[in-house]
Design an enzyme around this catalytic site. Structure first.
Site, mmCIF file in Angstrom:
data_model
loop_
_atom_site.group_PDB
_atom_site.id
_atom_site.type_symbol
_atom_site.label_atom_id
_atom_site.label_comp_id
_atom_site.label_asym_id
_atom_site.label_seq_id
_atom_site.Cartn_x
_atom_site.Cartn_y
_atom_site.Cartn_z
ATOM 1 N N ARG A 1 -7.527 4.270 -7.790
ATOM 2 C CA ARG A 1 -6.672 3.207 -8.324
ATOM 3 C C ARG A 1 -6.792 3.082 -9.851
ATOM 4 O O ARG A 1 -6.758 1.988 -10.403
ATOM 5 C CB ARG A 1 -6.984 1.864 -7.652
ATOM 6 C CG ARG A 1 -6.833 1.870 -6.133
ATOM 7 C CD ARG A 1 -5.411 2.215 -5.705
ATOM 8 N NE ARG A 1 -5.296 2.201 -4.261
ATOM 9 C CZ ARG A 1 -5.371 3.290 -3.477
ATOM 10 N NH1 ARG A 1 -5.560 4.492 -4.038
ATOM 11 N NH2 ARG A 1 -5.259 3.203 -2.177
ATOM 12 N N SER B 1 -1.956 -3.639 0.496
ATOM 13 C CA SER B 1 -3.384 -3.960 0.613
ATOM 14 C C SER B 1 -3.790 -4.861 -0.546
ATOM 15 O O SER B 1 -3.552 -4.536 -1.711
ATOM 16 C CB SER B 1 -4.216 -2.674 0.591
ATOM 17 O OG SER B 1 -3.897 -1.854 1.693
ATOM 18 N N GLU C 1 -6.597 -5.832 -5.679
ATOM 19 C CA GLU C 1 -5.759 -4.702 -6.070
ATOM 20 C C GLU C 1 -4.432 -5.185 -6.642
ATOM 21 O O GLU C 1 -3.687 -4.411 -7.243
ATOM 22 C CB GLU C 1 -5.530 -3.797 -4.858
ATOM 23 C CG GLU C 1 -4.880 -2.476 -5.166
ATOM 24 C CD GLU C 1 -4.877 -1.541 -3.971
ATOM 25 O OE1 GLU C 1 -3.784 -1.106 -3.570
ATOM 26 O OE2 GLU C 1 -5.955 -1.249 -3.425
#
Length: 301
Positions: free
Chosen positions: A173, A223, A293
């Site tokens: 990420r 998510s 996230e």
């Protein structure tokens, strides 16, 4: 003044003032942006950023608005939307040349039709190739870095540069482009020949698995938390007793506790408060510190 400057670049009809960001995020949440503009070519995109820089106007770049929570107060900036307006996909042998606004699903479909394998993992990721490049999107044992050969990016100084895979410095990420403030405008993906029917079968299998496990029927940002090493987010949240827990219209999904969903009428503050509560409870229960996230824009802190 700003509306006229942007209109001179892309045409007046492609500039929207006080545009509700709820219409441009997968959470379906977010107040108005001062301006939203949709360039149709790389040259227009570059000119839009240059016009904003010359005018001293802050800029945010958005694709399909996944992985994003915009404040209820909105955004005091120009939002440059790079989605279907800049989404051409060209097949060049075993490579795809993809504009950044193409959706991951679109790219996977084009690749499948051309008999090119390797992007199936991303077929259900609800975002664009530009966003996938910035965050090294991944799912089902595949990551963007596995297939991307190079990128065309616009730097904060307004220069168009080619970024190779090594220079992109992808990790979980993370990317150099995100750190440097680059805007991704195009990607070259290198794939492998395979039977289209076999590719489609893998995509269908992944779609089935997603539908079984994820709350696709409810607005969310995907998510909610990054995966902590050695743990599964859903189990941590479930073990903390938070399945179905709500703050206002925001809810920990009953179907997959790694997702925070808009269960109806959720505000950005509802979502923020719920994410903070989940993090605190999981830390108390298991000692694991969850990292969100979801990118959060327009909040005072």
């Amino acid at each position: 003044m700003m509306r006229e400057l942007l209109g001179a670049v892309v045409g007046a009809g492609r500039v929207r003032e006080d545009e509700p960001m709820a219409a441009h995020t997968t959470f379906r949440i977010g107040g108005p942006a001062d301006f939203l503009v949709e360039p149709r070519t790389v040259e227009e995109a570059r000119a839009v950023y240059e016009a904003c820089r010359a005018a001293g106007a802050p800029v945010c770049t958005v694709g399909l608005g996944s992985d994003l929570l915009v404040s209820d107060a909105g955004l005091r900036c120009v939002v440059v939307r790079i989605a279907e307006n800049l989404s051409d996909v060209q097949v060049e042998g075993e490579r795809l040349r993809v504009q950044a606004g193409a959706s991951n699903a679109q790219v996977a479909d084009v690749a499948c039709a051309a008999g090119l394998a390797g992007y199936e993992f991303a077929s259900g990721i609800p975002g664009t190739v530009g966003g996938a490049a910035i965050m090294n999107a991944g799912a089902y044992d595949g990551e963007f870095k596995d297939v991307c050969e190079s990128l065309l990016c616009l730097t904060a100084a307004g220069d168009l540069v080619e970024v190779g895979a090594e220079e992109a410095a992808w990790s979980y990420r993370h990317s150099m482009m995100d750190e440097a403030g680059h805007v991704v405008l195009e990607a070259v993906l290198r794939l492998e020949r395979d039977d289209p029917a076999a590719i489609r079968a893998r995509m269908d299998d992944l779609a089935r698995r997603r539908a079984e496990k994820q709350p696709l029927e409810m607005p969310s940002a995907g998510s909610t938390f990054k995966r902590p090493t050695g743990f599964f987010v859903g189990k941590l949240v479930q073990d903390a007793g938070l399945r179905g827990f709500r703050v206002g219209g925001a809810q920990v999904s009953e179907k997959h506790t790694g997702f925070v969903v808009n269960a109806g009428g959720a505000t950005a503050e509802d979502v923020r408060a719920l994410i903070a509560h989940v993090r605190a409870r999981v830390l108390e229960d298991s000692g694991v510190r969850l990292e969100s996230e979801v990118r959060m824009w327009g909040f005072d802190d």
